[in-house]
Enzyme design. Structure first.
Site, PDB file in Angstrom:
ATOM      1  N   LYS A 119      -2.387 -19.032 -15.406  1.00  0.00           N
ATOM      2  CA  LYS A 119      -1.435 -17.917 -15.393  1.00  0.00           C
ATOM      3  C   LYS A 119      -0.222 -18.396 -14.612  1.00  0.00           C
ATOM      4  O   LYS A 119      -0.240 -18.458 -13.389  1.00  0.00           O
ATOM      5  CB  LYS A 119      -2.055 -16.675 -14.753  1.00  0.00           C
ATOM      6  CG  LYS A 119      -1.139 -15.474 -14.821  1.00  0.00           C
ATOM      7  CD  LYS A 119      -1.867 -14.203 -14.436  1.00  0.00           C
ATOM      8  CE  LYS A 119      -1.019 -12.980 -14.661  1.00  0.00           C
ATOM      9  NZ  LYS A 119       0.246 -12.972 -13.947  1.00  0.00           N
ATOM     10  N   CYS A 158      19.474   2.768  13.960  1.00  0.00           N
ATOM     11  CA  CYS A 158      20.455   2.675  15.042  1.00  0.00           C
ATOM     12  C   CYS A 158      21.645   3.515  14.615  1.00  0.00           C
ATOM     13  O   CYS A 158      22.122   3.401  13.487  1.00  0.00           O
ATOM     14  CB  CYS A 158      20.877   1.221  15.224  1.00  0.00           C
ATOM     15  SG  CYS A 158      22.349   1.028  16.232  1.00  0.00           S
ATOM     16  N   CYS A 213      18.441   0.643  20.350  1.00  0.00           N
ATOM     17  CA  CYS A 213      18.779  -0.530  19.534  1.00  0.00           C
ATOM     18  C   CYS A 213      18.942  -1.749  20.435  1.00  0.00           C
ATOM     19  O   CYS A 213      19.537  -1.647  21.505  1.00  0.00           O
ATOM     20  CB  CYS A 213      20.072  -0.272  18.765  1.00  0.00           C
ATOM     21  SG  CYS A 213      20.554  -1.646  17.701  1.00  0.00           S
ATOM     22  N   SER A 235       1.577  -6.072 -20.381  1.00  0.00           N
ATOM     23  CA  SER A 235       1.052  -6.760 -19.206  1.00  0.00           C
ATOM     24  C   SER A 235      -0.454  -6.926 -19.371  1.00  0.00           C
ATOM     25  O   SER A 235      -1.029  -6.457 -20.345  1.00  0.00           O
ATOM     26  CB  SER A 235       1.385  -5.978 -17.954  1.00  0.00           C
ATOM     27  OG  SER A 235       0.954  -4.656 -18.128  1.00  0.00           O
ATOM     28  N   LEU A 236      -1.064  -7.583 -18.417  1.00  0.00           N
ATOM     29  CA  LEU A 236      -2.505  -7.833 -18.514  1.00  0.00           C
ATOM     30  C   LEU A 236      -3.234  -7.059 -17.433  1.00  0.00           C
ATOM     31  O   LEU A 236      -2.720  -6.896 -16.328  1.00  0.00           O
ATOM     32  CB  LEU A 236      -2.779  -9.326 -18.306  1.00  0.00           C
ATOM     33  CG  LEU A 236      -2.250 -10.278 -19.379  1.00  0.00           C
ATOM     34  CD1 LEU A 236      -2.452 -11.716 -18.945  1.00  0.00           C
ATOM     35  CD2 LEU A 236      -2.965 -10.022 -20.693  1.00  0.00           C
ATOM     36  N   ALA A 269       0.826  -1.204   0.000  1.00  0.00           N
ATOM     37  CA  ALA A 269       0.000   0.000   0.000  1.00  0.00           C
ATOM     38  C   ALA A 269       0.867   1.264   0.000  1.00  0.00           C
ATOM     39  O   ALA A 269       0.599   2.218  -0.734  1.00  0.00           O
ATOM     40  CB  ALA A 269      -0.921  -0.010   1.214  1.00  0.00           C
ATOM     41  N   CYS A 284      20.948  -3.956  20.170  1.00  0.00           N
ATOM     42  CA  CYS A 284      22.335  -4.413  20.169  1.00  0.00           C
ATOM     43  C   CYS A 284      22.980  -4.103  21.521  1.00  0.00           C
ATOM     44  O   CYS A 284      22.485  -3.266  22.269  1.00  0.00           O
ATOM     45  CB  CYS A 284      23.124  -3.769  19.027  1.00  0.00           C
ATOM     46  SG  CYS A 284      23.527  -2.039  19.268  1.00  0.00           S
ATOM     47  N   ARG A 304      11.684 -10.015 -20.250  1.00  0.00           N
ATOM     48  CA  ARG A 304      10.752  -8.951 -20.582  1.00  0.00           C
ATOM     49  C   ARG A 304      11.349  -7.573 -20.323  1.00  0.00           C
ATOM     50  O   ARG A 304      11.087  -6.635 -21.052  1.00  0.00           O
ATOM     51  CB  ARG A 304       9.481  -9.102 -19.753  1.00  0.00           C
ATOM     52  CG  ARG A 304       8.578  -7.910 -19.928  1.00  0.00           C
ATOM     53  CD  ARG A 304       7.183  -8.227 -19.497  1.00  0.00           C
ATOM     54  NE  ARG A 304       6.921  -7.725 -18.170  1.00  0.00           N
ATOM     55  CZ  ARG A 304       5.701  -7.461 -17.737  1.00  0.00           C
ATOM     56  NH1 ARG A 304       4.662  -7.671 -18.515  1.00  0.00           N
ATOM     57  NH2 ARG A 304       5.517  -7.004 -16.532  1.00  0.00           N
TER      58      ARG A 304
HETATM   59  S1  IVH Z   1      -0.521 -13.796 -22.289  1.00  0.00           S
HETATM   60  C1  IVH Z   1      -0.335  -9.257 -23.898  1.00  0.00           C
HETATM   61  N1  IVH Z   1      -0.737 -16.073 -21.052  1.00  0.00           N
HETATM   62  O1  IVH Z   1       1.324 -12.813 -17.071  1.00  0.00           O
HETATM   63  C2  IVH Z   1       0.039 -10.136 -22.762  1.00  0.00           C
HETATM   64  N2  IVH Z   1       0.528 -14.362 -19.997  1.00  0.00           N
HETATM   65  O2  IVH Z   1       0.407  -9.880 -16.602  1.00  0.00           O
HETATM   66  C3  IVH Z   1       0.271 -11.535 -23.215  1.00  0.00           C
HETATM   67  N3  IVH Z   1       1.545 -15.035 -17.870  1.00  0.00           N
HETATM   68  O3  IVH Z   1       3.908 -10.959 -18.471  1.00  0.00           O
HETATM   69  C4  IVH Z   1       0.500 -12.423 -22.065  1.00  0.00           C
HETATM   70  N4  IVH Z   1       0.797 -17.099 -17.869  1.00  0.00           N
HETATM   71  O4  IVH Z   1       4.449 -13.276 -17.718  1.00  0.00           O
HETATM   72  C5  IVH Z   1      -0.231 -14.826 -21.002  1.00  0.00           C
HETATM   73  N5  IVH Z   1      -0.992 -18.169 -20.123  1.00  0.00           N
HETATM   74  C6  IVH Z   1      -0.474 -16.944 -20.063  1.00  0.00           C
HETATM   75  C7  IVH Z   1       0.328 -16.497 -18.987  1.00  0.00           C
HETATM   76  C8  IVH Z   1       0.803 -15.197 -18.991  1.00  0.00           C
HETATM   77  C9  IVH Z   1       1.528 -16.202 -17.220  1.00  0.00           C
HETATM   78  C10 IVH Z   1       2.233 -13.820 -17.384  1.00  0.00           C
HETATM   79  C11 IVH Z   1       3.203 -13.227 -18.347  1.00  0.00           C
HETATM   80  C12 IVH Z   1       2.801 -11.791 -18.508  1.00  0.00           C
HETATM   81  C13 IVH Z   1       1.911 -11.572 -17.334  1.00  0.00           C
HETATM   82  C14 IVH Z   1       0.858 -10.560 -17.695  1.00  0.00           C
END
Ligand code: IVH
Length: 703
Positions: free
Chosen positions: A130, A446, A422, A95-96, A47, A424, A151
């Site tokens: 995933k 410390c 501390c 990323s997703l 957070a 220590c 990456r």
């Molecule tokens: S598809 C456009 N498929 O999740 C993105 N990603 O947050 C295409 N990951 O960096 C990614 N399993 O390291 C895809 N079956 C899967 C995955 C996967 C793990 C990871 C991957 C990516 C991250 C996305």
């Protein structure tokens, strides 16, 4: 500045304040990233970290022209290590977006259908595990693996080709037929549970550091400088996506997975093809049930629109595709009793409270400790000894206490009083840390420095660590034993160990019960580090605020250990000229100058450094040239280069004293633009920055 000024609403910040705060936030967040991703030892809660990133983003939104080259908002995930050559991905690795509930999944399906204007038509998806590893991109040309990269920041990763070649499940040559002439195959490098346990058991037996979780083990194993070490690790690979393609090879994700399988990749057997929102919901439940039996870590399900033509229409929003989403498993929680709060002292004296818990199993792992971060966090939770607390393990990170169950507070539980001294033996008072601006922070420290035994052992640990002196065979346990025995008190002692062992009556063998071979290996490992590059030497000293990249900047700036140490002596005496010279170096700011001055002002520290230097041969650093046409200039290369590779261009520019940046800002001096240059060229033109062609650049540097 007071603590309140620090939190001044973003709307009220003046431009100068915003600029200063962005600089501070970039440093601070980079520090947290380093501790989280590279040292696997975060010092703030998620957070707090998010709050820092949000504030950074808010300030940048108000002052877009102040966005820094090293802005945290320009990075996704871990910063790139400097040891591997950069590789620009043909297509960025994105990323997703995350989904956390069935409602989110239903909304995802609705969004897809709205965007494609499908009405009631049912959309097919793939639902894939995933995998919780680290993603890699493999470039095949005419079916042959030519390059493999991590990456990195999504746009530029690290060249780990040789390491990836050692992964048995990555084909060096694609099988079958039908593959495009050029394809970047993407997937996840990971560790299976059994292999992970075996790896840690072996490390433990050898007295080396163990990995916190399979993902860190995968990342650490893949990013070894020596591919032979990677080869000994049982890394595995699942393919699930692709980047650059010279020609399409499938019409659906499902077909694509089948093709990847036919070409010799492993694809997750748990992947399913489902229809509609209901299918998404069911696939998640099925995956949750499979999770404990998979033998590898997954942290959710990835839903992808199956039809690739629809994927193309859906496209991307900023850094994530509209056609896919990650449905994450909830963090795993459990209740237990807070039995004690111990105070740990880190290398720089920062104290961290650690919760000692009644052992409890969370997601299959026994948890006995959790981080409490700092005194403010304890106060916020109002955690008291004897309390029932809710702990959480999100994926893998160090467990955290998320809440105290007040209903179950035992009678007479007293509020926790943070120690003033501390733990220590010196019992030095704990000081609340202030920023260079004078504002109080959450950190307490410390003040005993090297006289505090806790800090001393942490200094030694840092000194032998992988990124510093990297002394193999001198793991946590070994070092602690040597320290407790009084055999190693300062870094220099490590280098006199063999001599003393030979002279002393008691050999390490008897005393530490080490085998003959391990003693020999240890001495060989120590000997191997007697010659050390200047930057590693500086980094190894463990001076506050002097991380790896600052150490490199200092090494480049001073060139030799003699010059560096002579300058530091003067800085310690607050010699204005020496301080100005230090300040003028790239990347060096007030915090570093203060820390260096404080460190070298301490006689004790000077002695430690002198003793150490007398044991070592410190290699000179390559100094950037100052008498070239581009010395001191910041250069950005964009578009295709035709007469040299990116790496060559970068190395050449740096050797001539220029700094190579990856994005264009008002600090950029020259943009070298090749064919295909896009937004960076536009920014450069907008900002009135000098733009030249590759040929013009070469004429300039080779003149
Ligand atoms: S598809 C456009 N498929 O999740 C993105 N990603 O947050 C295409 N990951 O960096 C990614 N399993 O390291 C895809 N079956 C899967 C995955 C996967 C793990 C990871 C991957 C990516 C991250 C996305």
């Amino acid at each position: 500045m007071t603590a309140k000024d620090l939190l001044k609403p973003v709307e009220d910040l003046t431009e100068a304040e915003a600029d200063a705060e962005l600089a501070r936030l970039a440093d601070e967040i980079a520090g947290h990233d380093m501790r989280y991703y590279q040292q696997e030892a975060p010092t703030v809660s998620d957070a707090e970290y998010d709050a820092l990133k949000q504030r950074n983003a808010a300030i940048e939104a108000r002052f877009p022209h102040l966005v820094r080259d090293n802005s945290p908002s320009l990075r996704v995930g871990a910063a790139r290590a400097e040891t591997f050559a950069p590789v620009e991905h043909g297509v960025p690795m994105l990323s997703l977006d995350n989904a956390f509930s069935n409602d989110d999944a239903v909304e995802f399906d609705a969004r897809v259908r709205r965007f494609l204007r499908l009405g009631d038509e049912v959309v097919a998806y793939t639902a894939e595990p995933k995998i919780d590893g680290l993603s890699a991109s493999l470039r095949y040309e005419r079916g042959v693996l030519v390059q493999g990269a991590t990456r990195g920041d999504g746009r530029v990763g690290e060249d780990v080709t040789e390491n990836l070649r050692t992964v048995g499940e990555i084909p060096h040559r694609l099988k079958g037929s039908g593959w495009p002439e050029v394809i970047e195959v993407r997937g996840e490098v990971y560790f299976g549970h059994d292999d992970f346990a075996a790896l840690n058991a072996a490390a433990e037996a050898a007295g080396q550091r163990t990995y916190v979780n399979p993902r860190n083990a995968a990342s650490g194993s893949l990013r070894q400088i020596d591919p032979r070490i990677t080869a000994q690790r049982s890394l595995r690979f699942f393919a699930y996506a692709w980047g650059l393609l010279s020609a399409p090879f499938a019409q659906t994700q499902w077909e694509a997975l089948a093709a990847l399988g036919a070409w010799g990749f492993q694809v997750t057997p748990q992947a399913r093809r489902v229809e509609g929102a209901q299918g998404l919901v069911e696939a998640y439940a099925a995956m949750e049930a499979l999770r404990p039996h998979l033998g590898f870590d997954i942290d959710g399900v990835v839903y992808k629109v199956d039809r690739l033509d629809w994927q193309a229409r859906l496209g991307f929003v900023s850094r994530s595709p509209r056609w896919a989403i990650a449905r994450k498993f909830p963090a795993q929680r459990a209740r237990t009793i807070l039995e004690a709060i111990d105070i740990q002292v880190g290398r720089t004296g920062a104290v961290t409270p650690v919760a000692r818990l009644h052992p409890v199993t969370v997601g299959g792992v026994v948890v006995e400790n959790a981080t409490l971060h700092n005194a403010d966090e304890i106060a916020r939770l109002d955690a008291r000894i004897g309390d029932t607390v809710v702990i959480q393990r999100a994926g893998d990170v160090i467990p955290q206490i998320v809440e105290v169950v007040l209903d179950e507070r035992p009678d007479g539980a007293e509020p926790y009083v943070f120690p003033t001294h501390c733990p220590c033996p010196l019992h030095t008072p704990l000081a609340r840390e202030t920023t260079t601006g004078g504002a109080e922070t959450v950190v307490r420290r410390c003040t005993g420095e090297f006289a505090c035994p806790f800090q001393r052992i942490e200094h030694l640990r840092h000194f032998v660590s992988r990124r510093a002196f990297d002394i193999e065979g001198l793991g946590e346990k070994q070092l602690q034993a040597f320290f407790d025995e009084g055999l190693v008190k300062t870094p220099a002692d490590i280098f006199t160990l063999e001599e003393r062992d030979r002279a002393s009556l008691k050999k390490l063998k008897d005393r530490e019960r080490m085998g003959e071979t391990s003693v020999k290996n240890l001495f060989a490992a120590i000997e191997a580090r007697r010659t050390i590059p200047l930057d590693r030497f500086i980094y190894g000293l463990g001076i506050r605020h002097i991380g790896e990249s600052t150490a490199v900047a200092l090494a480049r700036g001073y060139g030799t250990a003699e010059a560096f140490l002579a300058a530091m002596d003067k800085v310690a005496d607050r010699d204005p000229e020496a301080m100005a010279e230090l300040d003028a170096l790239d990347q060096i700011g007030a915090a570093v100058i203060e820390a260096a001055a404080a460190y070298f002002a301490e006689d004790h520290n000077r002695r430690i450094v002198q003793d150490l230097v007398s044991q070592l041969t410190i290699q000179e650093a390559e100094r950037p040239k100052t008498d070239t046409a581009v010395a001191g200039k910041t250069v950005v290369f964009t578009g295709a280069l035709e007469r040299m590779t990116r790496d060559e261009a970068k190395a050449q520019a740096e050797a001539l004293g220029a700094k190579v940046a990856s994005s264009v800002s008002k600090k950029t001096d020259i943009v070298v633009a090749g064919p295909g240059a896009g937004s960076k060229l536009k920014t450069a033109t907008d900002l009135g920055i000098q733009v030249m062609t590759e040929d013009e650049w070469l004429a300039l540097v080779e003149a």
